[in-house]
Structures are given as C-alpha cells and as structure tokens.
Scaffold this motif. Structure first.
Motif, PDB file in Angstrom:
ATOM      1  N   ALA A 194       0.828  -1.209   0.000  1.00 22.77           N
ATOM      2  CA  ALA A 194       0.000   0.000   0.000  1.00 22.77           C
ATOM      3  C   ALA A 194       0.863   1.261   0.000  1.00 22.77           C
ATOM      4  CB  ALA A 194      -0.906  -0.024   1.216  1.00 22.77           C
ATOM      5  N   LEU A 195       2.064   1.137   0.564  1.00 26.03           N
ATOM      6  CA  LEU A 195       2.963   2.294   0.573  1.00 26.03           C
ATOM      7  C   LEU A 195       3.286   2.760  -0.848  1.00 26.03           C
ATOM      8  CD1 LEU A 195       5.546   1.615   3.394  1.00 26.03           C
ATOM      9  CD2 LEU A 195       4.489   3.810   2.921  1.00 26.03           C
ATOM     10  N   ARG A 234       0.591   4.875  -2.070  1.00 26.75           N
ATOM     11  CA  ARG A 234       0.654   6.220  -1.481  1.00 26.75           C
ATOM     12  C   ARG A 234       1.751   7.054  -2.150  1.00 26.75           C
ATOM     13  NH1 ARG A 234      -0.590   6.426   4.533  1.00 26.75           N
ATOM     14  NH2 ARG A 234      -2.554   7.247   3.777  1.00 26.75           N
ATOM     15  N   THR A 256       0.673   8.079  -5.609  1.00 30.48           N
ATOM     16  CA  THR A 256      -0.404   9.068  -5.624  1.00 30.48           C
ATOM     17  C   THR A 256       0.149  10.476  -5.388  1.00 30.48           C
ATOM     18  OG1 THR A 256      -1.772   7.365  -4.606  1.00 30.48           O
ATOM     19  CG2 THR A 256      -2.702   9.540  -4.677  1.00 30.48           C
ATOM     20  N   LEU A 269      -5.155   9.727  -0.466  1.00 27.18           N
ATOM     21  CA  LEU A 269      -5.530   8.311  -0.561  1.00 27.18           C
ATOM     22  C   LEU A 269      -5.276   7.613   0.771  1.00 27.18           C
ATOM     23  CD1 LEU A 269      -6.297   5.764  -2.288  1.00 27.18           C
ATOM     24  CD2 LEU A 269      -3.845   5.516  -2.744  1.00 27.18           C
ATOM     25  N   VAL A 270      -6.287   6.910   1.237  1.00 24.36           N
ATOM     26  CA  VAL A 270      -6.110   6.023   2.397  1.00 24.36           C
ATOM     27  C   VAL A 270      -6.246   4.599   1.885  1.00 24.36           C
ATOM     28  CG1 VAL A 270      -6.932   5.405   4.699  1.00 24.36           C
ATOM     29  CG2 VAL A 270      -7.155   7.759   3.896  1.00 24.36           C
ATOM     30  N   PRO A 271      -5.109   3.936   1.625  1.00 29.66           N
ATOM     31  CA  PRO A 271      -5.196   2.592   1.049  1.00 29.66           C
ATOM     32  C   PRO A 271      -5.790   1.582   2.035  1.00 29.66           C
ATOM     33  CG  PRO A 271      -2.979   3.488   0.842  1.00 29.66           C
ATOM     34  CD  PRO A 271      -3.717   4.354   1.792  1.00 29.66           C
ATOM     35  N   ASP A 285      -4.639  -1.369   2.843  1.00 33.26           N
ATOM     36  CA  ASP A 285      -3.614  -1.854   3.772  1.00 33.26           C
ATOM     37  C   ASP A 285      -2.847  -0.663   4.335  1.00 33.26           C
ATOM     38  OD1 ASP A 285      -4.211  -4.558   3.293  1.00 33.26           O
ATOM     39  OD2 ASP A 285      -3.103  -4.458   1.403  1.00 33.26           O
ATOM     40  N   MET A 286      -2.137  -0.931   5.425  1.00 33.88           N
ATOM     41  CA  MET A 286      -1.400   0.143   6.094  1.00 33.88           C
ATOM     42  C   MET A 286      -0.276   0.641   5.186  1.00 33.88           C
ATOM     43  SD  MET A 286      -2.778   0.633   8.958  1.00 33.88           S
ATOM     44  CE  MET A 286      -3.063  -0.910   9.779  1.00 33.88           C
ATOM     45  N   ALA A 287      -0.250   1.950   4.969  1.00 36.77           N
ATOM     46  CA  ALA A 287       0.789   2.535   4.114  1.00 36.77           C
ATOM     47  C   ALA A 287       1.682   3.426   4.967  1.00 36.77           C
ATOM     48  CB  ALA A 287       0.153   3.315   2.978  1.00 36.77           C
ATOM     49  N   LEU A 288       2.419   2.804   5.863  1.00 38.74           N
ATOM     50  CA  LEU A 288       3.264   3.535   6.806  1.00 38.74           C
ATOM     51  C   LEU A 288       4.616   2.840   6.917  1.00 38.74           C
ATOM     52  CD1 LEU A 288       0.578   3.756   9.617  1.00 38.74           C
ATOM     53  CD2 LEU A 288       1.269   5.664   8.168  1.00 38.74           C
ATOM     54  N   TYR A 289       5.638   3.598   7.250  1.00 37.07           N
ATOM     55  CA  TYR A 289       6.948   3.015   7.533  1.00 37.07           C
ATOM     56  C   TYR A 289       7.006   2.716   9.026  1.00 37.07           C
ATOM     57  CZ  TYR A 289       8.449   4.227   2.859  1.00 37.07           C
ATOM     58  OH  TYR A 289       8.563   4.297   1.499  1.00 37.07           O
ATOM     59  N   PHE A 347       5.988  12.237   4.091  1.00 40.15           N
ATOM     60  CA  PHE A 347       4.909  12.399   3.114  1.00 40.15           C
ATOM     61  C   PHE A 347       4.578  13.874   2.895  1.00 40.15           C
ATOM     62  CE2 PHE A 347       4.335   7.931   4.270  1.00 40.15           C
ATOM     63  CZ  PHE A 347       4.395   7.395   2.990  1.00 40.15           C
ATOM     64  N   ASN A 391      -2.742   6.201   9.403  1.00 40.43           N
ATOM     65  CA  ASN A 391      -2.893   5.983   7.962  1.00 40.43           C
ATOM     66  C   ASN A 391      -3.802   7.069   7.365  1.00 40.43           C
ATOM     67  OD1 ASN A 391      -2.102   4.276   5.846  1.00 40.43           O
ATOM     68  ND2 ASN A 391      -4.056   3.187   5.871  1.00 40.43           N
ATOM     69  N   LEU A 392      -4.832   7.396   8.116  1.00 38.56           N
ATOM     70  CA  LEU A 392      -5.756   8.450   7.685  1.00 38.56           C
ATOM     71  C   LEU A 392      -5.085   9.822   7.798  1.00 38.56           C
ATOM     72  CD1 LEU A 392      -8.580   9.547   6.955  1.00 38.56           C
ATOM     73  CD2 LEU A 392      -9.201   9.326   9.368  1.00 38.56           C
ATOM     74  N   VAL A 405      -2.006  10.665   7.531  1.00 40.78           N
ATOM     75  CA  VAL A 405      -1.031  10.921   6.450  1.00 40.78           C
ATOM     76  C   VAL A 405      -1.756  11.432   5.204  1.00 40.78           C
ATOM     77  CG1 VAL A 405       0.634   9.828   4.898  1.00 40.78           C
ATOM     78  CG2 VAL A 405       0.658   9.258   7.313  1.00 40.78           C
ATOM     79  N   ALA A 406      -2.916  10.846   4.927  1.00 38.16           N
ATOM     80  CA  ALA A 406      -3.660  11.263   3.735  1.00 38.16           C
ATOM     81  C   ALA A 406      -4.227  12.669   3.879  1.00 38.16           C
ATOM     82  CB  ALA A 406      -4.785  10.268   3.463  1.00 38.16           C
TER      83      ALA A 406
END
Lengths: 426, 311
Positions: free
Chosen positions: A260-261, A264, A267, B78-80, B82-86, B98, B142-143, B145-146
């Motif tokens: 998913a990263l 992001r 995007t 975008l809030v994917p 799955d988790m889109a975080l480091y 970000f 996650n939210l 960040v978007a």
C-alpha cells in the motif's frame, strides 16, 4: 527539502535504525575478511610445512644423509614411516606424499652420477588433491639428492671407489675413442685426487650446490612496506556483502512495489524517477558507508593501509557504491516475487564475486579465465581496491576501474528504468 | 469535484470494472459498496491515477491528471486498504516524509502535522515508532497521512478493516468533520452499517458494474418490502401452519425457517396487530417478537439475489 532527499533520508533512517541488520552488515564481511586474510596473509604467519613420509629401505650412509637433508628443509615436515602404511596415511590426509628409497639406492645413485647405467627408482606417492605441494616436493627432492650424491662423489669413500671403477671401465670400453677415454680418465682421476686429498673440505662440504644465492623481495606499494593479505580479503568480503546489501535493497523495493505504501507514493505528485533515484542513492550511500567502515576496522585491527591514492580509493568506493545501487534496482525491476528473486540474485552475486576474485585473487585463475573475468564489475572493483591499497598505485590507476563501474551502473540503471513496472497490474 | 465517466478495466479476460460512472460533490460522502472482488479497489486505483483505464476517464476538478507530477494530485488524498506507513519510523517522521513529497516544509509542515495528529488523537504518541502502535492507532495514522496536505478529495479504501470499535468511531468522527469542512469523500466498504451511517449517497457495485446509485432512503424504497416482522416459536411447526397467511393483503412476503417466521410488511403500525391477531386466531403462541428495518443487505439481496456478506 525535495522528494528525493526526503526518500533518501527515510531509507537511511530505516537501514541504520535496524541495529541487528546493521551489525550483520558490518560484522559478516569483517569476520570473513579477517579469516581469509589470516589464510592468505603470506609471511605474517608461518607457512604450513608439507607433511612427507620417508620409507628408507636402503639405510645406506647416502640415504641417511638424504633423509637428514630433506628433514632440515624448512618447507618439509619429514616423518619416517613403513611401506605398509604410507598409502593409508595419504588417503587419510595425514601426509601429502611418501618417498620410498629402495635398497641399493645409495650405491646405485653414486655410480650413475657420471655415467648412464641403470638408475635407482625412487617411488613418490602423492595426494592428487595437493598437486602444487607435490610439484614443490619434486624440486626439493632433486635439489637434496644432487647435493648428497655429489658430496659423496667428491668426498665420500664410496665415491672414491666409484671413480676408480669408472676409470677402469673407461679403459676397457672399446666403444670410446682414445681422446674421449683420456679425457674421462683425467676427469675421474682429478675428482679422485680431490676426494682423497679432501681439497674441497676446506671450503665447506664437498659436492654440488645451488650456484646462486636467492634474495627475495616483495614488490608492494613501497620499499620496506610488507604485503598485507587482509587488504585483499577485506576488499573481497566487503564487495560480496555490500552486494548482498544491494540485493536486500532491491528486495525492499520489490516488496514496496506490492504494498500500500507504493500506492501512497505513486499518488503523491512526484516523478517516478524520484522514487528510483532515491533508492539508488540510498543504497549507494549505505554501500559507501559500509565499505569505509569495513576498511576502517581493517586499518585499526589488521593494519591495512591505503598505500596508494586515498582520493582514488574514495573514487572506486563511490563508483562501486553506485553500481550496488543500480544492481539492486535492476533486481527490483526484473524480479517477480521476492522469494524467487532473492535466490536468483544471490546466485548471480556469488558467481560475480567468485569470478571477480573476491574469494581468491584473480591471478590464481588460468590466463583465459583472468581475461574472461574482466566482464564482471566485481573484478574491476577488486582490482581497483587492490591497486589503491596494497599495490600503492596512484590516482590515475583508479580511473579505469571507476569508469567501468560507473558504466556498469549506468547500463543497469537504464535497463532497470526501462523495465520497472510502475503501473499496477492487478 | 470528481467525475468518473464510463471507466473500464480488464485484467486478461476478466473485466474488473465495466463502464462505471459516478460523481462526487464537495461536502459529500459517496459510498462505494460491494462484496470483495466487486471492483472497488480497481476503481479507486483508477481514480487515484495508479491504473490507467482501458476506456472512459476520471476528472478531478474538471480535468484529468496529466503525468506523475501534476499539481492536481495535491487535491487528492488516498487512504489505502492496507497500512501505508513506515513502521520503523515515528508518526512524526512518517508525516515529515509524506509532507515533503507534497511539497510541504518548514512551519506549514509543522502546523499540518499538529493539525492531523490532533484530529486523529495521536499527538501524544507522535515520537513513538509506528511499530509500537496498536492496529487502530495505525489506521488512524494511515488516515492522518492522507489528510496532511489538506486534499479536497479524499479516497478511503476500506479504511476500518480490522479496527476496534473505539478507533472506528474516532475515524468516523474525523470523516464527518471533513465532510462538514466541505471535503469530498469517496468511501469504499463492504460493511453495510458503515455505508448506512456515513454516506450521503451509495453506489452498489458487483462484478465490476454499478447496480444502483442513490441515497440510503432512495435505495430502500426500491425494495418490495420496507419492514419485516420476525416471530419466533418454540413449538415444532411447519410452514403449513401458516397456510393462507400470505394471501392477506398486508403481507408482502412470508418465510419460515428454523422456528422463525419472517413476514414482510409495508406499514408496521397497521399491519403488525393484524398479523399477530391472525396467528393468535390459529392458536399459535410465539416466544419472541422483533421488527427488522430494511437495510442495504436487503437491497443487495434484491439486486443480485445473493447476500452481500456471502457474495
């Protein structure tokens, strides 16, 4: 702060924050480099003696002298043995070779010093996996045999008797023309006189000696600077494990690409080149830091010095680091799944480092292989690092290896860029 | 804000999205409801510019996204799914990264970080590594960040999967505040309850196609039955015990399974007493009564013949 810088900084933070992985990235090449350096470090540690078994079935004064001569050689570890057990000992790897001196060896060898009769047959049993040591043993055997046999001829009782017999035999041989007969008899007579009067004894032991003294000098960076085998082994292991790190960088991108990263990142209003360039740069920075760290340890613990150009060393490090980044990117671009790609990438890396001379220096390869391995960037990296460390060459010697490494990095980078799957496919 | 015009996308021979069109206005939450595999995520990917449609087009604020670095992408968050975080970085470091990708820096970035961290209730934990967060906290970050670059259009792809009720409510409150602030939200989910609570309009998708689009009320009026009376019996009964009941004028449907009678009615006030009287007249004694309001589940069932949960 632009996107590339932000991504680069993030990669560095992620890498250097994982202390366990970081420790492995440093520790593995240092440990292996230290071990291989110890094995290949020339005179820093005593070279292993060649274990040889001697079966003396003759027990003549000459065979005993030969045993003493061989036993005193610094390159050999001579052990008396029995004919019945030597083969088994070699099979078990307890000896490289066994020398069997047959009955009558002393007498026969002396007799055949000046004439071509039936020579005694020495039997040398060798371990086929130790061919290099066997070759060395043949040379030493010839040297010591000539020394003891000639000493006997020129100064021993059996030598004197042999000379008289030879003179009589020459007298009675109808196939020798008178001039040659006279010359032979004079030769035997003169040597016999020397033998009887002991004229040579005042000048040391009689007999034939090597007609030269050998002065050996290591051609290293400078006169008086000794070769440090750790320089090559640390370069080799550094190259190997940094490439492994490059693979992990590629794997991380491959995993990111499926996460998913990635969505992001894609995007965000940043060019796709930013993501890839940042990845190459971060891998390159990590690679350079690792290489410098590895050589810093080599310097502090094992005395490895940059005997050549330090800017040249930095240039080659930077070029290799860039190549590592591009190599990782190519893996990410061509790989389908991390599981399948990792195995293939490790295999390719091992082949590259092996043929590049990371495990054993390329000069031990056959000539055709030495030429062939120039197609591998690892060979250039190692040759370049060797040139800047123990060979002590100047900055100019770093230019060709650095140019080749940068060229490889560019080609790999372009292929990776062209093949990288930016779009989603499922 | 968002115009999706007859987009199509196929993977091999499988058509993931087939001629989907929808519009989204500022201050509105549009729900994209459908079972797994309905084409929601593919639709989201095309709207976000991650996938190029085979046909049709996506317009944000009246125009298509042109290239990777189009400034129009700043209008999109975008809030994917799955988790889109480091996970090795802290919340603050994730936001810094970000934010930089969206061109934020300096005081603007610092202010934006405080704003979003407070809005999701993570300001106190901003210096902690994300790896130490609970699942719900990660979802909230996650939210966050978007939201960092303050986008006008927010796309949320099943943002509450695996979230505890407390975090789910926190997320809902954040989204409702965003709607009140005039943001446009596209919300994909397969949870009917979420769509019912949050969405102003709902698009129901299945097999890549739009089955219906309306407000919740509008979708419910499409059902033949508005309400259901459920009557439980302890005694052993069969469907024949209710023979003739389905012919009553007020009864729209009637089923009996596992001791529960389900009677579809249009008007609860008038029809429930009548039905209960009929049952009492037959000497049937019930153990439990309850009324079910029609839901999106019924709408999906009516549209596809399948349950949304089982689809």
């Amino acid at each position: 702060m632009n996107a590339i810088w932000a991504l680069l900084l993030k990669d560095l933070k992620v890498f250097f924050r994982d202390r366990r992985a970081l420790l492995m990235a440093f520790a593995a090449p240092i440990l292996l480099g230290a071990f291989m350096g110890f094995l290949f470090n020339g005179k820093d540690h005593e070279a292993s003696k060649i274990p040889v078994l001697l079966v003396d079935q003759d027990q003549s004064p000459l065979s005993i002298k030969l045993a003493v001569g061989l036993g005193s050689d610094k390159a050999l570890e001579l052990r008396p043995s029995e004919a019945a057990v030597v083969r088994q000992e070699i099979r078990k790897g307890r000896a490289v070779a066994a020398l069997l001196l047959p009955k009558g060896f002393g007498d026969s060898a002396t007799r055949n010093f000046f004439q071509s009769g039936t020579k005694p047959t020495l039997i040398l049993l060798v371990d086929p996996s130790r061919a290099t040591e066997a070759t060395m043993l043949r040379g030493l055997l010839a040297q010591h045999t000539m020394e003891v046999v000639s000493a006997e001829v020129f100064g021993g009782p059996s030598g004197l008797s042999m000379l008289k017999e030879n003179a009589e035999a020459a007298d009675q041989n109808p196939n020798i023309n008178p001039a040659a007969r006279k010359a032979l008899k004079d030769l035997y007579g003169n040597v016999a006189t020397l033998n009887e009067t002991g004229a040579t004894k005042g000048n040391g032991a009689p007999g034939m000696k090597l007609p030269y003294e050998l002065k050996e000098e290591e051609v290293t960076a400078k006169v008086g600077v000794r070769y440090n085998g750790y320089a090559h082994s640390f370069a080799g292991m550094g190259v190997q494990f940094i490439l492994f790190m490059g693979i992990e960088g590629g794997m991380a991108l491959l995993v990111l690409r499926r996460s998913a990263l990635w969505k992001r990142l894609r995007t965000a209003p940043i060019g796709r080149h930013s993501i890839l360039v940042a990845r190459i740069l971060s891998s390159a920075v990590i690679a350079a830091v690792l290489m410098l760290g590895i050589f810093a340890v080599a310097r502090m613990v094992f005395g490895v010095r940059i005997q050549g150009s330090f800017p040249g060393f930095l240039l080659i490090t930077a070029a290799f680091a860039l190549f590592t980044g591009a190599f990782g990117l190519l893996i990410a671009a061509l790989g389908r799944t991390p599981e399948a790609t990792r195995g293939l990438a490790i295999l390719a890396t091992l082949v590259m480092v092996m043929l590049g001379g990371a495990w054993v220096p390329a000069f031990v390869f056959p000539p055709w292989l030495q030429k062939f391995t120039l197609v591998f960037p690892t060979r250039w990296a190692l040759d370049g690092l060797d040139a800047m460390t123990w060979r002590g060459l100047g900055f100019q010697a770093s230019l060709a290896p650095a140019a080749v490494l940068i060229g490889f990095a560019l080609v790999l980078g372009v292929v990776a860029w062209a093949r990288f799957p930016f779009e989603e496919n499922s | 804000m968002l115009d999706v015009l007859k987009i199509e996308k196929a993977f091999g021979t499988r058509k993931a999205v087939d001629g989907l069109s929808l519009q989204l206005r500022p201050g509105e939450i549009l729900g994209l409801l459908g079972p797994n595999g309905a084409g929601k995520t593919t639709t989201v990917a095309m709207i976000a510019g991650l996938l190029i449609p085979d046909a049709g087009e996506v317009r944000i604020q009246g125009r298509k996204i042109q290239g990777d670095q189009d400034p129009l992408k700043r209008q999109l968050g975008l809030v994917p799914q799955d988790m889109a975080l480091y996970e090795d970085l802290t919340a603050e470091e994730n936001l810094t990264l970000f934010g930089a990708l969206y061109g934020l820096g300096g005081k603007d970035l610092e202010a934006a970080k405080v704003r979003v961290l407070e809005s999701v209730g993570l300001h106190d934990r901003r210096k902690d590594s994300v790896a130490t967060y609970s699942g719900g906290m990660k979802r909230r970050l996650n939210l966050a960040v978007a939201l960092l670059h303050d986008p006008a259009l927010l796309i949320l792809d099943e943002p509450t999967v695996g979230v505890d009720p407390q975090s789910r409510n926190a997320i809902f409150e954040t989204l409702e505040a965003l709607r009140a602030a005039g943001k446009a939200l596209l919300y994909t989910t397969h949870y009917m309850e979420e769509a019912e609570r949050l969405c102003d309009r709902i698009v129901i998708m299945d097999s890549g196609r739009m089955l219906a689009e309306d407000t919740l009320g509008g979708l419910l009026t499409r059902l033949p039955v508005a309400n259901v009376l459920c009557v439980d019996f302890d005694s052993e009964l069969t469907l024949s015990a209710f023979d003739g009941l389905e012919t009553e004028a007020c009864v729209s449907s009637l089923t009996f399974t596992r001791g529960r009678l389900r009677v579809g009615l249009q008007d609860l006030c008038l029809d429930v007493p009548r039905v209960l009287q009929k049952l009492a007249d037959r000497g049937l004694r019930w153990s439990h009564l309850e009324c079910e309001r029609s839901s999106l589940e019924n709408v999906f069932l009516a549209l596809t013949g399948r349950s949304l949960r089982d689809a």
